[in-house]
Write an enzyme that holds these catalytic residues in place. Structure first.
Site, mmCIF file in Angstrom:
data_model
loop_
_atom_site.group_PDB
_atom_site.id
_atom_site.type_symbol
_atom_site.label_atom_id
_atom_site.label_comp_id
_atom_site.label_asym_id
_atom_site.label_seq_id
_atom_site.Cartn_x
_atom_site.Cartn_y
_atom_site.Cartn_z
ATOM 1 N N THR A 151 69.691 -85.751 56.961
ATOM 2 C CA THR A 151 68.710 -86.296 57.887
ATOM 3 C C THR A 151 69.181 -87.645 58.404
ATOM 4 O O THR A 151 69.738 -88.431 57.644
ATOM 5 C CB THR A 151 67.375 -86.507 57.149
ATOM 6 O OG1 THR A 151 66.897 -85.250 56.715
ATOM 7 C CG2 THR A 151 66.344 -87.197 58.012
ATOM 8 N N ARG A 179 60.553 -73.356 57.061
ATOM 9 C CA ARG A 179 60.735 -74.282 55.932
ATOM 10 C C ARG A 179 60.633 -75.728 56.405
ATOM 11 O O ARG A 179 61.238 -76.111 57.403
ATOM 12 C CB ARG A 179 62.094 -74.038 55.276
ATOM 13 C CG ARG A 179 62.422 -74.996 54.129
ATOM 14 C CD ARG A 179 63.229 -76.180 54.595
ATOM 15 N NE ARG A 179 63.694 -77.022 53.487
ATOM 16 C CZ ARG A 179 64.316 -78.187 53.651
ATOM 17 N NH1 ARG A 179 64.576 -78.633 54.852
ATOM 18 N NH2 ARG A 179 64.687 -78.889 52.606
ATOM 19 N N VAL A 180 59.895 -76.529 55.687
ATOM 20 C CA VAL A 180 59.777 -77.945 55.982
ATOM 21 C C VAL A 180 60.316 -78.751 54.809
ATOM 22 O O VAL A 180 60.027 -78.441 53.651
ATOM 23 C CB VAL A 180 58.299 -78.330 56.229
ATOM 24 C CG1 VAL A 180 58.151 -79.825 56.429
ATOM 25 C CG2 VAL A 180 57.768 -77.581 57.436
ATOM 26 N N GLY A 181 61.108 -79.762 55.112
ATOM 27 C CA GLY A 181 61.614 -80.655 54.073
ATOM 28 C C GLY A 181 60.799 -81.934 54.032
ATOM 29 O O GLY A 181 59.642 -81.974 54.468
ATOM 30 N N GLY A 203 68.314 -85.943 51.974
ATOM 31 C CA GLY A 203 68.662 -85.185 50.776
ATOM 32 C C GLY A 203 67.847 -83.908 50.689
ATOM 33 O O GLY A 203 67.314 -83.426 51.696
ATOM 34 N N LEU A 204 67.766 -83.367 49.494
ATOM 35 C CA LEU A 204 67.035 -82.118 49.302
ATOM 36 C C LEU A 204 65.534 -82.392 49.374
ATOM 37 O O LEU A 204 64.930 -82.920 48.440
ATOM 38 C CB LEU A 204 67.402 -81.482 47.959
ATOM 39 C CG LEU A 204 66.740 -80.120 47.710
ATOM 40 C CD1 LEU A 204 67.161 -79.088 48.733
ATOM 41 C CD2 LEU A 204 67.009 -79.619 46.303
ATOM 42 N N GLY A 205 64.930 -81.997 50.497
ATOM 43 C CA GLY A 205 63.518 -82.281 50.739
ATOM 44 C C GLY A 205 62.594 -81.741 49.668
ATOM 45 O O GLY A 205 61.600 -82.377 49.303
#
Lengths: 317, 317
Positions: A151, A179-181, A203-205
Site C-alpha cells: 500500500t 476482499r478488503v484489507g 502489509g497484510l491487512g
C-alpha cells in the site's frame, strides 16, 4: 515554518519530492497528500497501487483508498472500486460527506462516475501478463497465491499545522472478489490528529486489522513519545503478541510523523520509505527490525535502487 | 465460574437470555455469541438488523456483520451482503481464514452462497412499506433521509475465560448503495482481547470510525479501568472533541465487558441494553448521558417496554 511528508515504499519517493515542493510553497496538507498519492496511482510500473496494479483471482483490478483530515477527523474511503483513475481523489471527496463516506464495490464505482471522476481501464497489459503467469505458476508449482500487498500510505504536515493521511492499494494480489484489507479502515490502515500526528500502515491487512496499529501509534505520540518510540513500542509488541496468540504475524510496516515534522517507522520485514521535512530533503531509507524492539534504519544504496528499477520494469516472461 | 453477556438495545434481550443459558451450561463464547446474534437477525420486527431490516436508497437490503475471537484476534467481516439469512455466521466462518477474511458486496454474497450459507429474501413486505412511505415523506416533507442505525453488538465471556464480540446491522436506513458503517470495522465497531475484555458500538458509523472507540475502551480496561470507567472516559471526551473539531457528533453508544464479567456502557443518546453474568440475571437497562462525564443507568420500566412492543409492531400506514 515546519512541514513534512513521510510515505511508504520507495515507489512513493517521487511523490514525497513533489509534496515537499508543494508544502514548501504553502499548499495545504490535504491537497499535497492527494497530489502525492495520485502520482503513485498513475505510475504504471507500481503493481500494488492504481494503474498497473495487480488484479484479484478473477482478473479484476479492485482498488481501496482512504483519506483522513487531521483537523476535523473527516474520513472518506472506498473499497473494491473498479476502473476509476484516482481512488484517493474519490476518498478525499467522500470525506466531505456527513453520511455515506465509506463506499464499497459497485456503489463506490457508481458514486465516482456520478461525481465525474475520471474513468480509466486500470488493468494494464503488463499486470494481466503477471496475473496469467501467476495462475500458471500456481497450477504447476503449488505456490501460495498471496503475496504483494504494498500500500502507498502518506502522512503530510503543512505550514499551517494541519495534517492529513491517505492510503491507496490494489490490495492482496489474487485476492477473492470483494476482499478488503486495512487500507480503507481507520485506526488500522491510517489515523491522524493534527494536534498530535499521523500514521499509516502497509502489509497484510488481515493481520493489521487485528491490531489497530495506526491509531495506537498516534495515541502513543499523544502521550509524548517520539514517532520512532511510538512505532517501536506499538509494532514489535503487537508482532510478538500476534505470534503468541494467533500463531503467526503477517508482514507489516508502519510510518508516522508528528506535528513537529519528526518521524519514525517500524517493520517486521525489509521496508523502504521516503521522508522529508523543512530541514531534511526527500530521502529514501531502508528499515529492518533491529534488536530489543528497535528499528534499524539506513540510507538506501545505489545498488539497491538500480536493482529495484530493473526489477519493476523487467520483461514478464 | 464467571461468565457473561452484554448486548446493545432492547432487541437483543431475548438473545442475552439465550446466550446466558448456553454460557451457564458450558458453551464457548463464540458459539453463544453466534446464537445470540442470529436470533436478532431472524426476528422480523427489528428493522435495523437482518430479516426485516430496512433497505438502502435503491430498496436493496445490504447488511454488515463482524465477528472477533478474543483469544486469537481472528476477525471475519462482511459488508453489503445481500439475501443471506445470517451474516454473523458468514463473518464467523471468515474469521477462520488467514487471507480474504473481510469481504464486501457481491464478493461477500457469492462467498456465502459458495460456502452453503442459507439464502433468504431478507426484505420483508413490512420493511418495503416503511421504505416506500419514507420515500414519499422525503418528497413531501423534506425529511433528512437518514435515521435508524441500531446495530446489534454483543460481547460474550465463557466459563473457560474466552471472550468474543460480534456485530450485525442493515446499516443506515436509505444509505447509498455500498455504504459501510462502523459495524464491520475492527477498533471502531468492535474489539476484544480475552485477557482484558471486549467492547462494541452502535450509532452513526461515519462518526464512530473517526474515534476508534471500541479499541480505546478495551485499551483503557487493560490499564485497570473498570468497564464503566473505560466507557465514560472514552465516549464523552470523544463526543466533546468531535463536537469541537468536526462541528457535530452523531449518536453513538458503546457497551463493554471485562474478563471478570463486569460491564459498562456510555452513550450520547437514550440507549437501551441488556446484560447478564453469573451473579445477575438478564436485565434490560436504559442509559443516558449523565453529569460530569458519567452515564445514568436505570432499569427499564414496564411502560417503556409496552410502548416499545406496540411501536415495533404498529401497522405501517
Amino acid at each position: 515554518m515546519t512541514f513534512g511528508t513521510i510515505a511508504t515504499w520507495r515507489m512513493a519517493h517521487d511523490s514525497v519530492v513533489e509534496a515537499t515542493k508543494l508544502l514548501e510553497s504553502g499548499t495545504n496538507a490535504s491537497d499535497a497528500l492527494e497530489v502525492a498519492i495520485k502520482q503513485v496511482e498513475d505510475y504504471p510500473f507500481y503493481k500494488s497501487v492504481g494503474y498497473g496494479g495487480l488484479p484479484n483471482a478473477k482478473g479484476i483490478l479492485e482498488m481501496d483508498a482512504a483519506f483522513m483530515n487531521g483537523d476535523t477527523f473527516q474520513i472518506g474511503a472506498v473499497a473494491g472500486i473498479v476502473d476509476i483513475k484516482n481512488p484517493i481523489s474519490v476518498a478525499k471527496k467522500l470525506s466531505e460527506e456527513k453520511f455515506n463516506s465509506f463506499l464499497v464495490g459497485e456503489g463506490a464505482t457508481q458514486y465516482a462516475k456520478d461525481e465525474g471522476f475520471e474513468v480509466k481501464e486500470m488493468l494494464t497489459e503488463r499486470a494481466k501478463k503477471i496475473w496469467e503467469k501467476r495462475i500458471e505458476d500456481m497450477k504447476s508449482k503449488q505456490l501460495n497465491p498471496y503475496d504483494g500487498h504494498d500500500t502507498v500510505g502518506v502522512v503530510t504536515l503543512d505550514q499551517m499545522g494541519s495534517m492529513s493521511v491517505g492510503t491507496s492499494s490494489s490490495g492482496l494480489f489474487m485476492k477473492k472478489t470483494g476482499r478488503v484489507g486495512d487500507s480503507p479502515l481507520s485506526g488500522s490502515g491510517f489515523y491522524v490528529d493534527s494536534t498530535i500526528g499521523g500514521a499509516a500502515a502497509t502489509g497484510l491487512g488481515e493481520d493489521l486489522m487485528k491490531g489497530i496499529l495506526s491509531y495506537e501509534i498516534v495515541r502513543k505520540m499523544s502521550e509524548g513519545l517520539s514517532p520512532q518510540e511510538a512505532c517501536d513500542q506499538t509494532v514489535y509488541p503487537f508482532h510478538d503478541l500476534l505470534t503468541k496468540r494467533y500463531g503467526k504475524a503477517g508482514a507489516f510496516s508502519l510510518i508516522a510523523m508528528n506535528k513537529k515534522g519528526e518521524w519514525g517507522v517500524a517493520t517486521n520485514v525489509e521496508f523502504t520509505f521516503s521522508v522529508a521535512n523543512d530541514t531534511t530533503k526527500p530521502t529514501i531509507f531502508m528499515a529492518n527490525r533491529g534488536e530489543n524492539q528497535t528499528t534499524s534504519i539506513t540510507p538506501i544504496t545505489k545498488e539497491w535502487l538500480d536493482a529495484y528499477e530493473k526489477r519493476i520494469k523487467a520483461p514478464i516472461e
